[in-house]
Design an enzyme around this catalytic site. Structure first.
Site, PDB file in Angstrom:
ATOM      1  N   LYS A  53       0.840  -1.242   0.070  1.00  0.00           N
ATOM      2  CA  LYS A  53      -0.189  -0.008  -0.166  1.00  0.00           C
ATOM      3  C   LYS A  53       0.946   1.299   0.005  1.00  0.00           C
ATOM      4  O   LYS A  53       0.175   2.421  -0.408  1.00  0.00           O
ATOM      5  CB  LYS A  53      -0.769  -0.026   1.246  1.00  0.00           C
ATOM      6  CG  LYS A  53      -2.247  -0.868   1.120  1.00  0.00           C
ATOM      7  CD  LYS A  53      -3.140  -0.519   0.145  1.00  0.00           C
ATOM      8  CE  LYS A  53      -4.429  -1.541   0.375  1.00  0.00           C
ATOM      9  NZ  LYS A  53      -5.545  -1.179  -0.487  1.00  0.00           N
ATOM     10  N   SER A  78      -8.578  -0.740   6.886  1.00  0.00           N
ATOM     11  CA  SER A  78      -8.413  -1.638   8.130  1.00  0.00           C
ATOM     12  C   SER A  78      -7.230  -1.729   8.499  1.00  0.00           C
ATOM     13  O   SER A  78      -6.938  -2.215   9.562  1.00  0.00           O
ATOM     14  CB  SER A  78      -8.952  -2.969   7.683  1.00  0.00           C
ATOM     15  OG  SER A  78      -7.763  -3.650   6.770  1.00  0.00           O
TER      16      SER A  78
END
Length: 321
Positions: A53, A78
């Site tokens: 990410k 999350s």
């Protein structure tokens, strides 16, 4: 953007290559002999903030205007996207507010706070993170940094495909198969685009946890399908409710299908990877490896690329696998 292609990924790589770690692509004699194939694991669990990410967040933030940077950003996640946006924002002196579920892994919440982001916890059963994010963005004039459904994010994640391609070419290996985890679909959309450009005959497959196989069903039916509500998996990074509006058209063009693994298969795989590759993977990061270790696809005598996408696992979970 119907013309999303490898050129956009090359551009992203030129921007972020000095900021990201070029993670290893490794193979293992024992695993190759066990499976009767040659498997190459892309260890993105060794990336900054512990997951892929970081690439998409870094590239997306590089595209912001000065006024957008000054007003700050907001993201919902999350955990892995949360950490990536927080870290990338901190390094650019951008104020970040991150919306996280209250049941997210403790390590992900604490790391996000350690990167100086303002963490807003919500109840995932009663509240919708996108609604919270939209309200904060409107009230505070912040820019939303989406977790996957954004072409700059997809291009940033796609830089992994460029790295894999370069690494394979340096070894004179032509891959037959590529397996990658899939939540919202940004990582596999970007990487499969680049791998298909470099290796036109490659077959790419999504891997998802049981009861969250929305991409598999969507690929089979030809249109976006949503997961049923109130299911559970330990693969917290892969629990998107449905494929992305932007990622799915890319994936239906690139992917040959999808596979599903159980939580028990994932637990076994995390232990297996720790023993034989000496790495720590989080549950969502291990699903692609779980698919080949549990015979979801015939890989005999093939060159196989497997994505290990992240390593952010709570130590208590790791010790109790």
């Amino acid at each position: 953007m119907d013309d999303f292609n490898y050129n956009l990924i090359d551009k992203a790589y030129n921007v972020i290559k000095e900021h990201v770690i070029k993670t290893p692509l490794v193979t293992n004699d024992y695993i190759n002999q066990l499976l009767g194939s040659k498997v190459f694991f892309k260890l993105e669990n060794l990336q900054k903030t512990g997951s892929f990410k970081f690439r998409g967040a870094t590239y997306k933030l590089s595209k912001l205007s000065d006024s957008e940077k000054n007003n700050g950003v907001v993201a919902y996640s999350s955990g892995n996207h949360a950490q990536a946006v927080a870290y990338s924002s901190l390094s650019r002196n951008i104020n970040a507010k991150i919306i996280m579920p209250s049941n997210a892994p403790k390590i992900k919440i604490e790391n996000t706070k350690n990167y100086k982001a303002n963490v807003v916890l919500y109840n995932p059963v009663k509240e919708v993170r996108e609604e919270i994010g939209d309200k904060i963005a409107k009230d505070e004039n912040r820019t939303i940094i989406p977790p996957y459904d954004d072409y700059n994010i997809i291009a940033g994640q796609g830089t992994l495909g460029k790295e894999i391609s370069d690494q394979l070419e340096s070894m004179q290996i032509i891959p037959d198969l590529y397996l990658c985890c899939c939540g919202g679909g940004g990582l596999i959309a970007g990487t499969s685009t680049y791998l298909k450009y470099k290796f036109p005959k490659i077959k790419s497959y999504s891997v998802e946890p049981k009861d969250f196989e929305d991409t598999k069903f969507s690929l089979e039916k030809g249109f976006i399908n949503r997961n049923k509500d109130n299911n559970f998996s330990i693969c917290d990074a892969l629990l998107a409710p449905q494929p992305g509006r932007l990622t799915f058209p890319i994936n239906i063009k690139n992917l040959s299908g999808g596979f599903v693994v159980t939580d028990e298969e994932v637990k076994h795989t995390i232990k297996f990877l720790a023993e034989h590759l000496k790495i720590i993977s989080e549950p969502g990061g291990a699903v692609a490896a779980a698919a080949i270790l549990h015979n979801k696809i015939d890989i005999k005598s093939k060159n196989v690329v497997v994505m290990i996408s992240g390593g952010n696992i709570d130590i208590d979970m790791f010790l109790n696998l």
